[in-house]
Enzyme design. Structure first.
Site, PDB file in Angstrom:
ATOM      1  N   TYR A 144       5.875   2.617  -3.504  1.00 54.71           N
ATOM      2  CA  TYR A 144       4.634   1.950  -3.884  1.00 54.71           C
ATOM      3  C   TYR A 144       3.478   2.813  -3.409  1.00 54.71           C
ATOM      4  O   TYR A 144       3.437   3.225  -2.244  1.00 54.71           O
ATOM      5  CB  TYR A 144       4.561   0.564  -3.246  1.00 54.71           C
ATOM      6  CG  TYR A 144       3.293  -0.207  -3.566  1.00 54.71           C
ATOM      7  CD1 TYR A 144       2.334  -0.436  -2.584  1.00 54.71           C
ATOM      8  CD2 TYR A 144       3.057  -0.714  -4.835  1.00 54.71           C
ATOM      9  CE1 TYR A 144       1.166  -1.144  -2.872  1.00 54.71           C
ATOM     10  CE2 TYR A 144       1.896  -1.417  -5.128  1.00 54.71           C
ATOM     11  CZ  TYR A 144       0.958  -1.633  -4.137  1.00 54.71           C
ATOM     12  OH  TYR A 144      -0.195  -2.322  -4.424  1.00 54.71           O
ATOM     13  N   ASP A 239       2.455  10.577   0.210  1.00 50.61           N
ATOM     14  CA  ASP A 239       1.741   9.318   0.435  1.00 50.61           C
ATOM     15  C   ASP A 239       2.098   8.840   1.840  1.00 50.61           C
ATOM     16  O   ASP A 239       3.147   8.222   2.053  1.00 50.61           O
ATOM     17  CB  ASP A 239       2.141   8.291  -0.626  1.00 50.61           C
ATOM     18  CG  ASP A 239       1.444   6.958  -0.396  1.00 50.61           C
ATOM     19  OD1 ASP A 239       1.507   6.093  -1.294  1.00 50.61           O
ATOM     20  OD2 ASP A 239       0.845   6.767   0.688  1.00 50.61           O
ATOM     21  N   LYS A 267      -4.581   2.512   6.211  1.00 55.55           N
ATOM     22  CA  LYS A 267      -4.067   1.644   7.275  1.00 55.55           C
ATOM     23  C   LYS A 267      -4.493   2.063   8.686  1.00 55.55           C
ATOM     24  O   LYS A 267      -5.628   1.824   9.100  1.00 55.55           O
ATOM     25  CB  LYS A 267      -2.538   1.525   7.136  1.00 55.55           C
ATOM     26  CG  LYS A 267      -2.130   0.884   5.796  1.00 55.55           C
ATOM     27  CD  LYS A 267      -0.661   0.666   5.671  1.00 55.55           C
ATOM     28  CE  LYS A 267      -0.266   0.268   4.267  1.00 55.55           C
ATOM     29  NZ  LYS A 267      -0.311  -1.163   4.008  1.00 55.55           N
TER      30      LYS A 267
HETATM   31  P1  KE4 Z   1      -3.850  -0.344  -0.188  1.00 58.01           P
HETATM   32  O1  KE4 Z   1      -4.569  -0.126  -1.475  1.00 58.01           O
HETATM   33  O2  KE4 Z   1      -3.125  -1.675  -0.164  1.00 58.01           O
HETATM   34  O3  KE4 Z   1      -4.751  -0.136   1.051  1.00 58.01           O
HETATM   35  O4  KE4 Z   1      -2.731   0.793  -0.020  1.00 58.01           O
HETATM   36  C1  KE4 Z   1      -1.814   0.964  -1.068  1.00 58.01           C
HETATM   37  C2  KE4 Z   1      -0.582   1.666  -0.534  1.00 58.01           C
HETATM   38  C3  KE4 Z   1      -0.396   3.009  -0.800  1.00 58.01           C
HETATM   39  N1  KE4 Z   1       0.690   3.673  -0.333  1.00 58.01           N
HETATM   40  C4  KE4 Z   1       1.618   3.045   0.427  1.00 58.01           C
HETATM   41  C5  KE4 Z   1       2.797   3.817   0.931  1.00 58.01           C
HETATM   42  C6  KE4 Z   1       1.471   1.669   0.732  1.00 58.01           C
HETATM   43  O5  KE4 Z   1       2.425   1.044   1.483  1.00 58.01           O
HETATM   44  C7  KE4 Z   1       0.357   0.971   0.263  1.00 58.01           C
HETATM   45  C8  KE4 Z   1       0.154  -0.512   0.535  1.00 58.01           C
HETATM   46  N2  KE4 Z   1       1.153  -1.158   1.328  1.00 58.01           N
HETATM   47  C9  KE4 Z   1       1.335  -2.563   1.065  1.00 58.01           C
HETATM   48  C10 KE4 Z   1       2.479  -3.070   1.953  1.00 58.01           C
HETATM   49  N3  KE4 Z   1       3.722  -2.440   1.690  1.00 58.01           N
HETATM   50  C11 KE4 Z   1       0.088  -3.346   1.263  1.00 58.01           C
HETATM   51  C12 KE4 Z   1       0.264  -4.829   1.415  1.00 58.01           C
HETATM   52  C13 KE4 Z   1      -0.277  -5.568   0.245  1.00 58.01           C
HETATM   53  O6  KE4 Z   1      -0.162  -5.075  -0.894  1.00 58.01           O
HETATM   54  O7  KE4 Z   1      -0.834  -6.674   0.492  1.00 58.01           O
END
Ligand code: KE4
Length: 429
Positions: A144, A239, A267
Site C-alpha cells: 500500500y 516507500d 509518519k
Molecule cells: P498516508 O497518506 O496515510 O499518510 O500514507 C500512505 C501510506 C504510504 N505508504 C505506506 C507504506 C503506508 O503504510 C501508508 C499508510 N499506512 C496506513 C496503515 N497501514 C495508514 C492508515 C490509514 O489508512 O488510516
C-alpha cells in the site's frame, strides 16, 4: 466491556462521515464491531469514550514510536505554536529536519516535505515519470502506497481489509500503467522487465511490507530489484513511510544496504502531526519546481508544528540503543505469542521485525499477498476482540502491522502475552 459512549459518538459521526470515520480501517469493519472513539493517550496507553484503558499497538499506524503525548514532542509543538502555526514561507526548522533526515538517509540528497505519505509517493512517481520519460510503474500486490490513483491496484492496508484492492473511480487509462508482481517474486519482475522494461519508469516497493500484515523481504529480493532497475534505466523507489526511522534510524535501506533512487517517508518524521517527504538523488530531485518543471506544491508543507514534532521525535530516536531496545521488545512479544498459540495447536504465524509485528492465523509462513489472504480473518477478528476486552488494542485488521513504541514496558508486553494465552485458549475450547 462498556461501549455506550462510543456507540453514541459513532451514531453522530455517521451523520457526517462515510462509515462514520475519516479513514476506512478505523471503522472496525474487518473485525465486525463498531469503532471505539478514543479520548486520550499517554505513553503506551489509550482511553476510549467509555474510559476503557488499553495497551495500544496501533500507535496512530506508526508515527508514535515514542508513545502517546511524549513530553518532549508536546513541548516542542507548544513552543512552536506560540510563535505561529503556519506562514506559507520558508522556516529554519524545515532545513533542520531535512538535515537530520538526509544525515540518516544519505540517499536523500534533496527532498521535499509534503503532508502525507500519499502525497510523498504520488509526487515521487511523478518525478520518476518525468525523469525517465516513461509512464509505467511496477508495484507489488498487497503493498500500500497511499490512495493516489496509480497505486490503488491490488493495494494492501484498508483496501485489502475492505476487499477493495482495485478501487472504482480509478480510470482504466491510469490503472493500465500500473504493473503488478507478487511480493518477493523476482522472477515475475524479470518477466515484466523482459517484455516492458523500456516502458517502466519506476518500481515502488515497501522494503519491509507492512500493509498485508508484516512480510519480510526474501533474501536478495531488494538487491535484485536494485540490479534490474539499474539494468533497464528504471528508478527504484523505496516507500519507507512505515519503515523509515522504524526498523532503523536510517530506515530499511540502511538495514539491507540497498540504496534506492527515491525514498518516501511519513509518519514518524512528523511525530504524530501530518508530514510526508520524498527525496533522492540531486539530479532527479532538481526536476521538481521551482528548480525544474515537475510541479508539486502544498499549503502546509513544512508546517512549523509538524517540523517541531518531527525534530523532537528524531532527536529522541538518535539517543542510545533505541533500536536494540525495540528489537528486544518485538522478539519477546513474538516469542510469547508463538508459545501461547503452540499450546492450542492452532495454525499461527508471527512475522516480526524490530517493533513491527503481525500475528497471522495461518498454517504457512506469509510471504506475499496470496499467502496473507489465506489467513483466517474470522479468527483474527475473534482474537482482536478477545484482546481488546482484556485491555490490549491491536490493529483492527489482519492486513495491518502492530506497532510497539519505546513507551511499551516489559510489563505491557508480559500483560499482552498473558492476555493472548487466555484468548487463544478460549478460542481453542
Ligand atoms: P498516508 O497518506 O496515510 O499518510 O500514507 C500512505 C501510506 C504510504 N505508504 C505506506 C507504506 C503506508 O503504510 C501508508 C499508510 N499506512 C496506513 C496503515 N497501514 C495508514 C492508515 C490509514 O489508512 O488510516
Amino acid at each position: 466491556m462498556k461501549t455506550d459512549n462510543s456507540h453514541g459518538l459513532y451514531e453522530q459521526a455517521l451523520r457526517y462521515f462515510p462509515g462514520g470515520v475519516n479513514s476506512p480501517v478505523r471503522a472496525f469493519r474487518a473485525v465486525g464491531r463498531e469503532p471505539l472513539f478514543i479520548t486520550r493517550g499517554r505513553g503506551s496507553r489509550i482511553w476510549d469514550a467509555d474510559d476503557n484503558e488499553s495497551i495500544d499497538y496501533v500507535c496512530s499506524w506508526g508515527p508514535l514510536i515514542l508513545g502517546h503525548a511524549h513530553p518532549q514532542v508536546v513541548a516542542a509543538i507548544e513552543e512552536a505554536a506560540e510563535k505561529g502555526t503556519s506562514f506559507g514561507a520558508p522556516t529554519e526548522r524545515e532545513t533542520a529536519l531535512a538535515r537530520e533526515i538526509s544525515g540518516a538517509l544519505p540517499s536523500m540528497e534533496r527532498l521535499r516535505f509534503v503532508n502525507s505519505g500519499t502525497e510523498a509517493t504520488m509526487s515521487a512517481l511523478r518525478v520518476a515519470r518525468a525523469y525517465t520519460g516513461r509512464n509505467q510503474v511496477l508495484k507489488f500486490e498487497g503493498c500500500y502506497h497511499g490512495h493516489a490513483d496509480s497505486f490503488l491496484v491490488r493495494a494492501g492496508s484498508g483496501a485489502a481489509t475492505l476487499g477493495l484492492p482495485d478501487s472504482p473511480g480509478v480510470p482504466a487509462s491510469c490503472a493500465q500503467d500500473t504493473l503488478l508482481a507478487p511480493y518477493n517474486d523476482i522472477h515475475a519482475v524479470e518477466r515484466l522487465f523482459g517484455t516492458q522494461g523500456r516502458e517502466i519508469a519506476a518500481v515502488i516497493v515497501e522494503p519491509v511490507a507492512a500493509n498485508m500484515g508484516v512480510v519480510l523481504p526474501a533474501p536478495q529480493f531488494l538487491e535484485a530489484l536494485r540490479q534490474i532497475t539499474q539494468a533497464f534505466g528504471a528508478l527504484l523507489i523505496f516507500d519507507e513511510v512505515i519503515t523509515g526511522f522504524r526498523v532503523a534510524y536510517g530506515g530499511a535501506q540502511t538495514l539491507y544496504n540497498v540504496i534506492p533512487d527515491l525514498t518516501c517517508l511519513g509518519k514518524i518524521i512528523g511525530g504524530g502531526l501530518p508530514v510526508g517527504a520524498y527525496g533522492g538523488k540531486r539530479e532527479i530531485m532538481e526536476m521538481v519546481a521551482p528548480s525544474g518543471p515537475v510541479y508539486q506544491a502544498g499549503t502546509l508543507s513544512g508546517n512549523p508544528l509538524a517540523m517541531a514534532a518531527g525534530l523532537a521525535t528524531l532527536w529522541e530516536l538518535g539517543q542510545g540503543q533505541v533500536y536494540t531496545i525495540l528489537e528486544e521488545k518485538g522478539r519477546h512479544l513474538a516469542r510469547g505469542l508463538r508459545e501461547a498459540a503452540a499450546r492450542t495447536g492452532r495454525p499461527f504465524q508471527v512475522a516480526q521485525m524490530g517493533s513491527l509485528l503481525t500475528p497471522f492465523f495461518a498454517s504457512e509462513e506469509v510471504v506475499d499477498y496470496v499467502s496473507a489472504r489465506a489467513a483466517d480473518t474470522q479468527a483474527y477478528a475473534r482474537f482482536f476482540w478477545g484482546m481488546l476486552q482484556r485491555g490490549v488494542s491491536l490493529p483492527p485488521s489482519q492486513f495491518e502491522a502492530a506497532f510497539i513504541s519505546l513507551a511499551h514496558t516489559q510489563a505491557d508486553v508480559d500483560a499482552t502475552i498473558a492476555a493472548a494465552q487466555e484468548v487463544l485458549r478460549e478460542m481453542a475450547s
